[in-house]
Design an enzyme around this catalytic site. Structure first.
Site, PDB file in Angstrom:
ATOM      1  N   SER A 125      -0.880  -5.288 -14.036  1.00 27.82           N
ATOM      2  CA  SER A 125      -0.968  -5.309 -12.572  1.00 27.82           C
ATOM      3  C   SER A 125      -1.760  -6.510 -12.094  1.00 27.82           C
ATOM      4  O   SER A 125      -2.681  -6.968 -12.757  1.00 27.82           O
ATOM      5  CB  SER A 125      -1.639  -4.012 -12.089  1.00 27.82           C
ATOM      6  N   TYR A 150      -9.138   2.103 -12.756  1.00 26.46           N
ATOM      7  CA  TYR A 150      -7.691   1.898 -12.985  1.00 26.46           C
ATOM      8  C   TYR A 150      -7.446   0.441 -13.371  1.00 26.46           C
ATOM      9  O   TYR A 150      -6.807   0.152 -14.386  1.00 26.46           O
ATOM     10  CB  TYR A 150      -6.886   2.257 -11.730  1.00 26.46           C
ATOM     11  N   LYS A 154      -6.140  -1.641 -17.105  1.00 20.29           N
ATOM     12  CA  LYS A 154      -5.099  -2.671 -17.285  1.00 20.29           C
ATOM     13  C   LYS A 154      -5.680  -3.906 -17.989  1.00 20.29           C
ATOM     14  O   LYS A 154      -5.087  -4.466 -18.899  1.00 20.29           O
ATOM     15  CB  LYS A 154      -4.503  -3.063 -15.922  1.00 20.29           C
ATOM     16  N   PHE A 179       2.985  -7.352  -8.824  1.00 18.20           N
ATOM     17  CA  PHE A 179       2.306  -7.380  -7.527  1.00 18.20           C
ATOM     18  C   PHE A 179       2.627  -6.039  -6.857  1.00 18.20           C
ATOM     19  O   PHE A 179       2.423  -4.998  -7.498  1.00 18.20           O
ATOM     20  CB  PHE A 179       2.685  -8.672  -6.799  1.00 18.20           C
ATOM     21  N   LEU A 201       1.214   1.652   1.053  1.00 19.69           N
ATOM     22  CA  LEU A 201       1.661   1.329   2.405  1.00 19.69           C
ATOM     23  C   LEU A 201       3.087   1.756   2.719  1.00 19.69           C
ATOM     24  O   LEU A 201       3.327   2.473   3.703  1.00 19.69           O
ATOM     25  CB  LEU A 201       1.538  -0.193   2.636  1.00 19.69           C
TER      26      LEU A 201
END
Ligand code: WQD
Length: 341
Positions: A125, A150, A154, A179, A201
């Site tokens: 990520s 989190y 990664k 992204f 979102l």
């Protein structure tokens, strides 16, 4: 037909990747513990690809079950590893749940197939960059102190994989730094399926538009950006899924050795308000929203430099923000008639 293990294969990105694997002539083998996905997605995938894919309900934290999987599916040529907890906010409150799950699952998987020439694609990520000093951010930008457990999982997982390769593993590894994945398959049969109140979102936008949420709160408009709201690099989930096929193809080339990492984005940034305006323009639906306070942990602006992905992974996005909003809305309308959660 090369068998590819897809862990988390009934999830948002995993299910879209299953479709693109079939389109590219691979045989996906779905592994999922259904902790954050619906078994109904298997039926949806069957409608899209025309056959029911192999599915094993397995918790990758169960070492014995993973060893048994490697005996049941010994002729796997590649692994695409999505399975992980991924709620940034929750990880702050339950760090050990995230470290235990995200590391045990990957380590059990790597051990079970050790000694085989496996092509391993890791779901990473852009969160590893934090707030980059230079934009667009390139893969050799400094990996900042993670803003959440989190994000830390990664970063540490990438280091584990690099160390495994350095120690002389038979694996080849590509980490893909996503992204912001949004949108849905053009059949509107699969898409993002948030559990409870969406944290991200775009599902919040579509749930507000369909009337499931009263209004959207824009988390801050006092940032140093064109309209004051945060900037992100939103990428269509179908383009993202295709990047995983490109990663397998890259590792199948004899000249590829060891480990590499790629930014998977469009290379363009959009503000939250621009996304809202695009949604309203594309769908014709007015979105009830208001400006609220900043959300803790949000970076101000981040978008990817995708030169390396274009030139070395031989992949780039084909779909734009209009396609993302249109497909997300079609999916939300499908869910309203066909609840899958
Ligand atoms: C995007 C923008 C919010 C909701 C996270 C993870 C990332 C990946 C995707 C897993 C931000 C704003 C949001 C709302 C808003 N997850 N927003 N109102 O935080 O960029 O990325 O999810 O792989 O790793 O970090 O995505 O969709 O939550 O937020 O204004 O109701 O939308 O402030 O600027 P984010 P997001």
């Amino acid at each position: 037909m090369a068998k590819i293990l897809v862990t988390g294969g009934l999830g948002f990105i995993g299910s879209h990747t299953v479709v693109e694997l079939v389109n590219a002539g691979y045989e996906p083998v779905i592994i999922d513990n259904l902790s954050n996905s619906s078994p109904k997605i298997l039926d949806q995938l069957t409608k899209i690809i025309g056959f029911k894919p192999i599915f094993h309900k397995i918790d990758l934290c169960d070492e014995h079950a993973v060893k048994k999987l490697a005996e049941t599916e010994p002729d796997v040529e590649g692994i695409i590893h999505f399975a992980a907890f991924k709620a940034v906010g929750e990880s702050v409150h339950l760090p050990l749940k995230y470290y235990r799950n995200n590391f045990y699952s990957m380590l059990n998987l790597l051990d079970a197939y050790a000694g085989k020439p496996i092509n391993f694609v890791f779901s990473s990520s852009c969160t590893v960059y934090g707030q980059p000093d230079v934009l667009p951010v390139t893969e050799d930008a400094p990996v900042k102190a993670a803003q959440s457990p989190y994000g830390n999982t990664k970063q540490i997982a990438e280091e584990m994989l690099k160390d495994m390769i350095a120690a002389g593993s038979d694996y080849k590894v590509v980490s893909l730094r996503y992204f912001n994945p949004v949108g849905a398959h053009d059949s509107a049969l699969i898409g993002e399926l948030p559990i409870g109140v969406p944290q991200n979102l775009v599902p919040f936008i579509t749930q507000t538009a369909i009337g499931k949420r009263e209004k959207l709160t824009v988390f801050g408009n006092d940032y140093d950006t064109p309209d004051g709201s945060c900037v992100r690099d939103y990428i269509h989930v179908v383009d993202l899924a295709k990047a995983h096929v490109a990663a397998l193809k890259l590792m199948e080339k004899p000249e590829f050795t060891g480990y590499d990492v790629f930014n998977i984005g469009t290379g363009d940034g959009s503000t939250v308000l621009q996304v809202i305006n695009t949604f309203e323009r594309v769908t014709g639906v007015k979105l009830r929203h208001e400006i609220g306070p900043r959300r803790e942990g949000d970076v101000e602006k981040v978008w990817g430099d995708v030169t390396k992905s274009t030139n070395k992974l031989h992949w780039k996005t084909e779909l734009n923000i209009d396609d993302m909003m249109a497909s997300a809305w079609e999916w939300e309308k499908y869910l309203a008639e066909n609840p899958l959660g």
